[in-house]
Design a protein around this motif. Sequence first.
Motif, PDB file in Angstrom:
ATOM      1  N   THR A  32       0.693  -1.381   0.041  1.00  0.00           N
ATOM      2  CA  THR A  32      -0.036   0.085   0.140  1.00  0.00           C
ATOM      3  C   THR A  32       1.043   1.155  -0.036  1.00  0.00           C
ATOM      4  OG1 THR A  32      -1.924  -1.193   1.230  1.00  0.00           O
ATOM      5  CG2 THR A  32      -2.092   1.395   1.232  1.00  0.00           C
ATOM      6  N   GLN A  36       0.657   3.988  -3.104  1.00  0.00           N
ATOM      7  CA  GLN A  36       0.479   5.627  -2.850  1.00  0.00           C
ATOM      8  C   GLN A  36       1.510   6.293  -3.149  1.00  0.00           C
ATOM      9  OE1 GLN A  36      -2.646   6.530  -1.816  1.00  0.00           O
ATOM     10  NE2 GLN A  36      -3.014   4.207  -2.061  1.00  0.00           N
ATOM     11  N   ARG A  39       1.710   7.011  -6.829  1.00  0.00           N
ATOM     12  CA  ARG A  39       0.768   8.184  -7.502  1.00  0.00           C
ATOM     13  C   ARG A  39       1.766   9.582  -7.581  1.00  0.00           C
ATOM     14  NH1 ARG A  39      -5.027   7.878  -4.200  1.00  0.00           N
ATOM     15  NH2 ARG A  39      -5.576   5.791  -4.800  1.00  0.00           N
ATOM     16  N   THR A 294      -5.096   1.055   5.443  1.00  0.00           N
ATOM     17  CA  THR A 294      -4.620   0.504   3.957  1.00  0.00           C
ATOM     18  C   THR A 294      -5.583   0.186   3.368  1.00  0.00           C
ATOM     19  OG1 THR A 294      -4.288  -1.719   5.118  1.00  0.00           O
ATOM     20  CG2 THR A 294      -2.414  -0.333   4.895  1.00  0.00           C
ATOM     21  N   TRP A 296      -8.600   1.753   3.141  1.00  0.00           N
ATOM     22  CA  TRP A 296      -9.060   2.816   2.503  1.00  0.00           C
ATOM     23  C   TRP A 296      -8.567   2.881   1.081  1.00  0.00           C
ATOM     24  CZ3 TRP A 296      -8.069   6.645   6.955  1.00  0.00           C
ATOM     25  CH2 TRP A 296      -9.008   6.702   8.157  1.00  0.00           C
ATOM     26  N   PHE A 297      -7.144   2.981   0.949  1.00  0.00           N
ATOM     27  CA  PHE A 297      -6.460   2.970  -0.345  1.00  0.00           C
ATOM     28  C   PHE A 297      -6.372   1.828  -1.200  1.00  0.00           C
ATOM     29  CE2 PHE A 297      -4.681   6.065   2.842  1.00  0.00           C
ATOM     30  CZ  PHE A 297      -4.798   7.272   2.168  1.00  0.00           C
ATOM     31  N   SER A 298      -6.433   0.626  -0.616  1.00  0.00           N
ATOM     32  CA  SER A 298      -6.273  -0.524  -1.360  1.00  0.00           C
ATOM     33  C   SER A 298      -6.974  -1.856  -0.605  1.00  0.00           C
ATOM     34  CB  SER A 298      -4.705  -0.853  -1.424  1.00  0.00           C
ATOM     35  OG  SER A 298      -4.481  -2.035  -2.263  1.00  0.00           O
ATOM     36  N   SER A 310     -11.729   1.249  -3.245  1.00  0.00           N
ATOM     37  CA  SER A 310     -10.717   2.283  -2.579  1.00  0.00           C
ATOM     38  C   SER A 310     -11.274   3.852  -2.510  1.00  0.00           C
ATOM     39  CB  SER A 310      -9.399   2.435  -3.419  1.00  0.00           C
ATOM     40  OG  SER A 310      -9.937   2.717  -4.658  1.00  0.00           O
ATOM     41  N   SER A 312     -10.920   8.133  -0.996  1.00  0.00           N
ATOM     42  CA  SER A 312      -9.913   9.193  -0.466  1.00  0.00           C
ATOM     43  C   SER A 312     -10.598   9.597   1.186  1.00  0.00           C
ATOM     44  CB  SER A 312      -9.828  10.508  -1.331  1.00  0.00           C
ATOM     45  OG  SER A 312      -9.509  10.145  -2.600  1.00  0.00           O
TER      46      SER A 312
END
Length: 354
Positions: A32, A36, A39, A294, A296-298, A310, A312
Motif C-alpha cells: 500500500t 500510494q 501516485r 490501508t 481505504w486506499f487498497s 478504494s 480518499s
Amino acid sequence: MNRYAKRYLIDAMSGMAQGLFASLLIGTIVKTIGQQLLRLGENAIFKFLVDAGTFATDAHVVGAAMAVGIAFMMKVPALVLFTLAAVGSAANVIGGAGGPLAVLVIAIAAAEAGNFVSKKTKVDIIVTPAVTLLAGALLTVLTAKHIGAAAASIGKLVMWATELRPFMMGIIVSAVVGIALTLPISSAAICAAFGLVGLAGGAAVAGCCAQMVGFAVLSFRENKWGGLLSQGLGTSMLQMPNIIRNPKIWIPPTLASVVTGPIATCVFKMQMNGPAVSSGMGTCGLVGPIGVVTGWFSPVPAAVEQGAQSISPSAFDWLGLVLVCIVLPGVLSWAFGLALRKLGWIKDGDLTLS
C-alpha cells in the motif's frame, strides 16, 4: 489449563497469527505504501515496494508462513516444521476465503503425525517429512475446501448481521473480539480464520483497541509510562494474572468496547478493508488502525468481494479512526475505572504489572 488446549488453542493460534503478520499483514502495508508513493510518479524504489508486498501476500506464501508459525510455536522437530510449508501453502489455497482456518486444523494434524514418527527410525530424514507431507496432503484434499467454506460462511453471516443490525452487532462483535484479545488466545487468528472485514472488522478493531488502550490508561497510576506503552502498543494480555485475582478490573475496558463498537459501526461506519488479521490486532504496533488506513486506499480481495472500493478518506474518517481507536477507549476506561475505584471494586495495586 489442559496441555492440549494450550498447545492447540493458544500456541498454534498464536503461531498462525504471527505467520499472518509476517506475510499477509506486513506485505499489505508495504504494498500500500508503494502504491500510494507511485501516485507521485514512477520510481524504481516505489515499484520495488509494490513488488515486495505482492510477493508476501501471495496465497501460497501466506499459507506456508502460517503453517511454519504454527509448527514453530508447537515446538515440533525441524523436519516437520520445514515440511509443513508445503502443507500450509496447499491448505490455504484450496481453503479459499476460509483458508486460515483450514491451515490451522490441517497443520496441527500433520504436525502431530510427523511428530509421532520423528526420530523413531534410522531413516528419519525420509520418514518424518514423508509422513508429515502425506498426512497434510491427504487432509488438504479431503477437508480443506470444506473447512474453508464453513469458516467463510460463518464470517459472512457475522458480516451480514453487522450490516443488518449495526448497533447490536457492533456491541457484540466489539465486546467478544476485545475479550478474546485479552484472553490467552489469538483474536487476530480468530478474525483471520473467519475473514472478518468490512463493518464487522471495524467493530472488532474498536473492541481490541478498547481493551489495549483501556487497560493502558486504567493502570497508568500503577504502571506509569512503561505500562502505558507495553499494554497500549503491546498487549492487554499482560493483565490476565491481575484479572484472575480481581475480575472486576476487566469491567472498564469491556464497557468501553460496548460503547465504541456501535459508535464505529453506526456513527463513523468504520470498516476494516485491510487484511482480516488486522481486525483482531487492536493497537498492537498500531496494526489495527494501519489496517483500516490501508483498506481505504487498497482494499483486500475479501473486502472487494463484499463491495469495498478504494476511497480518499475525509476528515470525518480520520476523526472517527482516532476517536474510536485511541481517544474514546482511554477516556471511557478512565471514567469507568474511576467509578469502580470509588465503589471499592478496584483498589490501588490491582492493576500493577509484575
